[in-house]
Write an enzyme that holds these catalytic residues in place. Structure first.
Site, mmCIF file in Angstrom:
data_model
loop_
_atom_site.group_PDB
_atom_site.id
_atom_site.type_symbol
_atom_site.label_atom_id
_atom_site.label_comp_id
_atom_site.label_asym_id
_atom_site.label_seq_id
_atom_site.Cartn_x
_atom_site.Cartn_y
_atom_site.Cartn_z
ATOM 1 N N SER A 279 0.835 -1.199 0.000
ATOM 2 C CA SER A 279 0.000 0.000 0.000
ATOM 3 C C SER A 279 0.874 1.255 0.000
ATOM 4 C CB SER A 279 -0.964 -0.041 1.188
ATOM 5 O OG SER A 279 -1.988 0.910 1.053
ATOM 6 N N HIS A 422 -7.023 -5.778 -1.439
ATOM 7 C CA HIS A 422 -5.824 -4.992 -1.159
ATOM 8 C C HIS A 422 -4.859 -5.747 -0.256
ATOM 9 C CE1 HIS A 422 -3.831 -1.097 -1.231
ATOM 10 N NE2 HIS A 422 -3.674 -1.142 0.083
#
Length: 443
Positions: A279, A422
């Protein structure tokens, strides 16, 4: 113990809590499958596009054309001119310029302890970022195969967790961490969101190291008061200049400090250090690899906007979302805000950041339902960066057809998309190992 000297705006409490909660959420690895969730229509009052049909036409800057419009026809021109141009633009317009590291020092407080039933050697190092060793420091945790016949390749992770929470090992020093209220507390108060499988890497002859990003710079707007950027503020100022470092650049700077140690460890092959982050830390390892060519490989997970995803696509998260005053403006140089309304006006885009890794191996890992991070945008960036890899005698993706989830492309420039959301799933680490072994071990 021994000491080694290497050569070398305010946020309210809701913003602090939001940022830290998001960081901890990423640690869970099994990130949410967004096909099963309602996609928000707005973030920070800014609309979000998830419709490919609404992606307006755009033109990417050519990484192989100099600013004077002359083409880059050979490797010498790339290394001597174009690479420096692109790097300078990312420094001034996206991540921000960082200071040198002339005052860091390193203290190895655990020189080598056999762990994992004698399979690994554990080392722990404190990195002092300034001459004042009472503050501005981070601990680096290192594991190396015990039966070393030669210096080992190693994967260096920048983590959302303090070291003692990143692995399952009671012998790791329990440091401190930033809690949801933006306070520094003992890491023993933190929650473990899974542990890194060190043995998986050790059994393949590959070392592992990890460093907590919060030790370098706290991940909230007022973190500059406590992190390394605050130390370097010019007298009479309260914030860096518009072309100076944001938090991502600070975290990247900290990784270079970690590399300063790894270069001194005779049991580590310093030419075979792979960076890994997820991320915002995926963005971080991309920038660290671009700005510090000592790193031999980067594995960037779901780096999205500001990382490997094309900003001009205006799909999922955008520059405008990132630089909003309620969100992550502090992670970037102030100049990044100039491009929120018109990404097409920016002189760089993600494919040029990807190209800065060439000719070194780079793997972009993402998830097919992580629409917010735009997995297709990362693929588009890799395709657009391929001419640079080819110019330098390396293999790009060698396809412009977006691979289905579960289909890894592991050339010098690689791409892998898992089925899911994610972050990195446990099975992804088998792909990471394949990539590392292909480029670091089996050559």
């Amino acid at each position: 113990m021994k000491t080694i000297h290497p050569k070398t705006g305010k946020a309210n409490i809701k913003s602090v809590v939001f940022n830290l909660v998001c960081s901890l959420f990423v640690l869970m690895l099994f990130a949410a499958n967004t096909n099963g969730q309602n996609k928000p229509e707005m973030v920070a009052g800014i609309p979000i596009n998830y419709d490919e049909a609404k992606v307006a036409p755009y033109t990417l800057p050519d990484p192989l054309v100099l600013q004077n419009r002359k083409p880059v026809a050979d490797a010498k021109t790339w290394y001597k001119k174009r690479r420096n141009e692109i790097l300078g633009l990312f420094e001034s317009e996206q991540f921000g310029k960082s200071p040198d590291r002339k005052n860091i020092s390193l203290k190895v407080f655990e020189t080598g302890t056999l762990v994992l039933d004698g399979k690994a050697i554990r080392k722990q190092v404190t990195i002092y970022f300034t001459s004042d060793t009472s503050n501005y420091k981070a601990d680096l945790l290192v594991y190396l195969p015990a039966q070393l016949k030669e210096p080992a390749p190693l994967m260096l992770q920048i983590s959302f967790s303090p070291n003692c929470l990143a692995v399952d090992d009671p012998g790791v020093k329990c440091g401190t961490m930033w809690n949801r209220e933006g306070q520094r507390v003992s890491a023993s108060e933190g929650r473990r969101f899974g542990s890194f499988d060190v043995e998986k890497f050790i059994s393949n002859g590959i070392g592992f190291a990890t460093i907590y990003y919060g030790d370098i710079e706290p991940d909230f707007a007022d973190g500059i008061k406590y992190g390394i950027r605050g130390h370097f503020l010019k007298p009479g100022t309260t914030y860096p200049a518009p072309d100076e470092w944001g938090a991502i650049s600070a975290w990247s700077w900290g990784l270079s400090c970690a590399m300063d140690y790894l270069e001194t460890d005779p049991q580590v092959n310093p030419k075979k250090v792979a960076l890994y982050g997820v991320s915002r830390l995926g963005k971080t390892v991309l920038w660290a690899g671009a700005s510090d060519q000592r790193f031999g490989m980067v594995i960037a997970s779901c780096s999205g906007e500001g990382g490997a995803a094309i900003s001009r696509r205006q799909y999922g998260e955008t520059i405008k979302h990132m630089i909003d005053s309620t969100r992550y403006f502090y992670q970037f140089a102030g100049n990044r805000a100039k491009y929120g309304d018109d990404p097409n006006s920016c002189p760089v885009d993600a494919h040029m950041l990807v190209a800065l890794m060439a000719p070194r191996p780079l793997l972009l890992q993402t998830g097919d339902t992580d629409n917010w991070s735009d997995p297709k945008g990362e693929f588009v960036a890799a395709v657009a960066a391929e001419p640079v890899y080819n110019l330098l005698g390396k293999k790009g993706l060698e396809t412009d057809l977006w691979p289905a989830a579960g289909t890894p492309v592991l050339n010098d420039l690689g791409y892998f998309m898992h089925a899911g959301g994610h972050g990195s799933l446990p099975a992804d680490f088998d792909i990471f190992l394949d990539f590392i072994k292909k480029h670091f071990v089996n050559k």
